[in-house]
Design a protein around this motif. Sequence first.
Motif, mmCIF file in Angstrom:
data_model
loop_
_atom_site.group_PDB
_atom_site.id
_atom_site.type_symbol
_atom_site.label_atom_id
_atom_site.label_comp_id
_atom_site.label_asym_id
_atom_site.label_seq_id
_atom_site.Cartn_x
_atom_site.Cartn_y
_atom_site.Cartn_z
ATOM 1 N N CYS A 197 -0.840 -7.959 -5.611
ATOM 2 C CA CYS A 197 -0.134 -7.827 -4.336
ATOM 3 C C CYS A 197 0.583 -9.127 -3.987
ATOM 4 O O CYS A 197 1.718 -9.106 -3.511
ATOM 5 C CB CYS A 197 -1.098 -7.442 -3.223
ATOM 6 N N ARG A 224 -9.828 -1.907 1.184
ATOM 7 C CA ARG A 224 -10.138 -3.039 2.050
ATOM 8 C C ARG A 224 -9.315 -4.302 1.820
ATOM 9 O O ARG A 224 -8.955 -4.975 2.759
ATOM 10 C CB ARG A 224 -11.612 -3.376 1.941
ATOM 11 N N ALA A 225 -9.062 -4.659 0.600
ATOM 12 C CA ALA A 225 -8.418 -5.953 0.338
ATOM 13 C C ALA A 225 -7.320 -5.806 -0.699
ATOM 14 O O ALA A 225 -7.301 -4.867 -1.476
ATOM 15 C CB ALA A 225 -9.464 -6.953 -0.155
ATOM 16 N N CYS A 226 -6.416 -6.768 -0.687
ATOM 17 C CA CYS A 226 -5.340 -6.787 -1.669
ATOM 18 C C CYS A 226 -5.835 -7.370 -2.989
ATOM 19 O O CYS A 226 -6.790 -8.144 -3.026
ATOM 20 C CB CYS A 226 -4.179 -7.635 -1.155
ATOM 21 N N HIS A 276 -4.050 1.412 -4.294
ATOM 22 C CA HIS A 276 -4.406 0.144 -3.669
ATOM 23 C C HIS A 276 -5.832 0.262 -3.146
ATOM 24 O O HIS A 276 -6.198 1.293 -2.589
ATOM 25 C CB HIS A 276 -3.449 -0.130 -2.504
ATOM 26 N N ARG A 334 0.843 -1.202 0.000
ATOM 27 C CA ARG A 334 0.000 0.000 0.000
ATOM 28 C C ARG A 334 0.878 1.252 0.000
ATOM 29 O O ARG A 334 1.952 1.252 0.583
ATOM 30 C CB ARG A 334 -0.896 0.011 1.223
#
Length: 108
Positions: free
Chosen positions: A41, A35-37, A32, A3
């Motif tokens: 990533c 909340r989530a990758c 990014h 991030r």
Amino acid sequence: MCRPAGQGVGRVAMQHALKGGHGVALWHLGSHPDRACLPECDTLHARVEKFLETLGSLAELPDRLRRVRQDISEQRGDSAWAEPLALLYDDPRRPLPDEDTEPVDAPL
């Protein structure tokens, strides 16, 4: 860190790393999701892990990353994964100057 270090969760993580005394950090400069990758990533983490495994010591990291960036600029090899990386490297052999000094030159 996948991030950006300048905002959101990435900024908080970087602040914790610096306050915790960590002098080395690699992070992704791009955007990014909050909340989530993304799958990218996982790829980045795997490539960074493989890259770091080849280092003899952390002192080699700045020059090794510079060489990877040179490969990117010369379009050699499979180095594009490293293009969005930024490096924080606090070399204990080169302490920061006092605040009231002249502008700081870039390290060699």
